[in-house]
Design a protein around this motif. Sequence first.
Motif, PDB file in Angstrom:
ATOM      1  N   GLY A  97       0.439  -1.271  -0.022  1.00  0.00           N
ATOM      2  CA  GLY A  97      -0.029   0.447  -0.211  1.00  0.00           C
ATOM      3  C   GLY A  97       1.040   1.406  -0.257  1.00  0.00           C
ATOM      4  O   GLY A  97       0.796   2.317   1.213  1.00  0.00           O
ATOM      5  N   ARG A  98       1.873   0.882  -1.067  1.00  0.00           N
ATOM      6  CA  ARG A  98       2.602   2.387  -1.099  1.00  0.00           C
ATOM      7  C   ARG A  98       2.050   3.852  -1.725  1.00  0.00           C
ATOM      8  O   ARG A  98       0.945   3.127  -2.663  1.00  0.00           O
ATOM      9  N   ALA A  99       2.315   4.901  -1.252  1.00  0.00           N
ATOM     10  CA  ALA A  99       0.861   5.267  -2.204  1.00  0.00           C
ATOM     11  C   ALA A  99       1.391   6.163  -3.247  1.00  0.00           C
ATOM     12  O   ALA A  99       1.892   7.571  -3.441  1.00  0.00           O
ATOM     13  N   GLY A 100       1.511   5.346  -3.996  1.00  0.00           N
ATOM     14  CA  GLY A 100       1.701   5.538  -5.954  1.00  0.00           C
ATOM     15  C   GLY A 100       3.073   5.966  -5.842  1.00  0.00           C
ATOM     16  O   GLY A 100       3.483   7.264  -6.715  1.00  0.00           O
ATOM     17  N   ASP A 101       4.268   5.755  -5.433  1.00  0.00           N
ATOM     18  CA  ASP A 101       5.345   6.323  -5.363  1.00  0.00           C
ATOM     19  C   ASP A 101       5.974   5.664  -6.395  1.00  0.00           C
ATOM     20  O   ASP A 101       5.694   4.043  -6.241  1.00  0.00           O
ATOM     21  N   ASN A 102       7.547   5.571  -6.621  1.00  0.00           N
ATOM     22  CA  ASN A 102       8.408   4.838  -7.523  1.00  0.00           C
ATOM     23  C   ASN A 102       9.033   4.026  -6.405  1.00  0.00           C
ATOM     24  O   ASN A 102      10.183   3.351  -7.546  1.00  0.00           O
ATOM     25  N   ARG A 103       9.076   4.361  -5.608  1.00  0.00           N
ATOM     26  CA  ARG A 103      10.699   4.262  -5.299  1.00  0.00           C
ATOM     27  C   ARG A 103      10.629   2.143  -4.566  1.00  0.00           C
ATOM     28  O   ARG A 103       9.070   1.862  -4.916  1.00  0.00           O
ATOM     29  N   VAL A 104      11.427   1.741  -4.821  1.00  0.00           N
ATOM     30  CA  VAL A 104      11.286   0.405  -4.431  1.00  0.00           C
ATOM     31  C   VAL A 104      11.283   0.384  -3.136  1.00  0.00           C
ATOM     32  O   VAL A 104      12.393   0.956  -2.864  1.00  0.00           O
ATOM     33  N   VAL A 105      10.471  -0.028  -2.775  1.00  0.00           N
ATOM     34  CA  VAL A 105      10.729  -0.456  -0.899  1.00  0.00           C
ATOM     35  C   VAL A 105      12.072  -1.496  -0.379  1.00  0.00           C
ATOM     36  O   VAL A 105      11.995  -2.668  -0.672  1.00  0.00           O
ATOM     37  N   SER A 106      12.312  -0.955   0.372  1.00  0.00           N
ATOM     38  CA  SER A 106      13.385  -1.969   1.404  1.00  0.00           C
ATOM     39  C   SER A 106      12.472  -2.686   2.426  1.00  0.00           C
ATOM     40  O   SER A 106      11.268  -2.242   2.689  1.00  0.00           O
TER      41      SER A 106
END
Length: 507
Positions: free
Chosen positions: A59-68
Motif C-alpha cells: 500500500g505505497r501511496a503511488g510512489d515510484n520507490r522500491v521499498v526496502s
Amino acid sequence: MSRLIQNSIRNTLFRLKPPPSITLSSTLTNNLSTSPEPSPEPPLDETSQSSAIWNVIIGRAGDNRVVSEDEVFHRLSDDPLCKKVNLSDTLLHKLLHRFRDDWRSALGVLKWAESRKAHKNNPTEAYDTAVDILGKAKKWDRMKEFVEKMRCDKAVTLNTVAKIMRRFAGGGEWEEAVRVFDRLNEFGLEKNTETMNLLLDTLCKEKRAEQARAVLLELKAHIKPNANTFNIFIHGWCKANRVEEALWTIQEMRGHGFRPCVISYTTIIRCYCLQCNFIKVYEMLSEMEANGCPPNSVTYTTIMSCLNAQKEFEESLRVATRMKRSGCEPDTLFYNCLIHTLARAGRLEEAERVFRDEMGSVNTSTYNSMIAMYCHHDEEDKAVELLREMESLKVCEPDVHTYHPLLRSCFKRGDVVEVGRLLKEMVTKHHLSLDESTYTFLIQRFCRADMCEWAYCLFEEMISQDIAPRHRTCLLLLEEVKKKSMLESVERIEHVMKTVKLTAPVK
DNA sequence: ATAGGGTTAG
C-alpha cells in the motif's frame, strides 16, 4: 532474468494504481447475476489476514520507490490491523510464497515475523524459503549471509543444501554449487552417495550435464555411484536432447554392475517421444520387454500423452490396449490420460465406462476431463451434474480448469448471467482465485460478446492482482474500447502496454 | 528433484 522481469512488472504495476482492493470480481458477479445475494461479512480468517498484511506491504501511496525490507518491516510493525494478526507458521509460509519474486518484501516479512515471536518454534522452514527467494533473485551475498547464520544455529538441513545448490546452478554459478558440496561437513552433513547424487541431479536439471560429468569423474575415487547416479545422468542427457549420451550411459551403468531399470528406459522413451521418433519409442518398448524390464504405467502414459499432443488419438488408444494386454497395473494418472484420449476420440460411452467402472480412485483432473468432454459435446447438464458430484463426494475439489469448459459453454449460448453465477461460485464457494489464463479467456470472450466494459473491468482487476496481461489481450481489448469510444480506458490500456512487461503469447 | 495429465476452437 525472469525475476528481473517479474520485479519490473510488480514495480511498474504499483506505479499505475493506488493500492489494490482485493475484491475479486465482486462488481462483475453481482451485476451479472439476476438476484444478487448479499454476501456476509467474513470473519478475520487466514485469507483476510493475509490480505491485510499484503495491503500494508504494497500500500505505497503511488510512489515510484522500491521499498526496502526495513520499510516493509516498519509498515507491518506500525499497522494496527497487522498487530492483531495471528501469525501462524502456515500464514508465514503463505506470505513468503506470495513474495517469492520480491526478496525485499519477503525479508521484511520474515524480520517482522521474528520480532513478533520471541520464542519461535521452528524457524528452519522459513529460513529455507528465504534462502531460496534470495537465490532466485541472485542476491548471492545476502544468501550466503543467511546460510552462515543458519550454519551457526546448526539449522542447515539436506533440504537447505538442495535449495542453495539448485539456485547456484540455476543462476549460472555451478562452481559455487560444487563448493557447497565441498563444505558439507561444515554444515554437519555427510559427503556420501546420496549428497553426491543431489549435486549431480541439481547440475543435470539445470542443464549442466557436462559439469556433472566432470564432478563425477573427480569424486568417483571417493564416493561410489549407485544406480540412481546413472539415471540422473540419463535424465540430464535427455534433457539436453543428447540421447546418444543417454544410451551410452546405459552401457556405462552396466559396466558398473547396475542393470538399467524401468526409469532409465522410460526417460529415454520420453526423449524419443519429444522428438516424435515413435519408431525408436516402439523399439525401446520391445527392448524393455526383451530385457526383462517390462514397461509400467508411467511408460505407457508418457507415450500416450505424446501421441495425444500429436492428435494421434487412435494410436494412443492402441498403446492403452497394449498396456492392458501386458498385464501392467494401471494407476490414476494413466486412467486420466485414457479418459482424455477417449474423450478426444469422441468415444463418450467408453470414457464413461472407464470413469464409472474401471477406475479405483479419481482426482480433480479426472473430473475435469469428463466435464470438458461433456461440454465439448453440448451435454452441459451432465457436466454440471459431475461438478455437483465433486462437491458432494468431497473426494477432490474443483479448480479453475473445472470451470473453463463450463464458462466456455455459457458464452457459446450467450448466457452471461450464468457466466456471472459461475464466477461467483468459483470465488465464494470454492475460494478459487482467477489466474492468468482465466482472465485472458474471460476478457477474450467478453470482447467477442460485445461486452468490453466487463472485459475492461477484468483487465483492471487483473492488474490490481499483480497479474501481467498478454500483449495480444491488450491489443484485443484496446481495439474494442476504441470502437466504443471509452477514452479513459483507451488511455489506461495504452499506458499499461507502454509500462508493463507483458506476457508473450504462449508458443 | 530418479519417470508420467490437460486447455482454446466456428
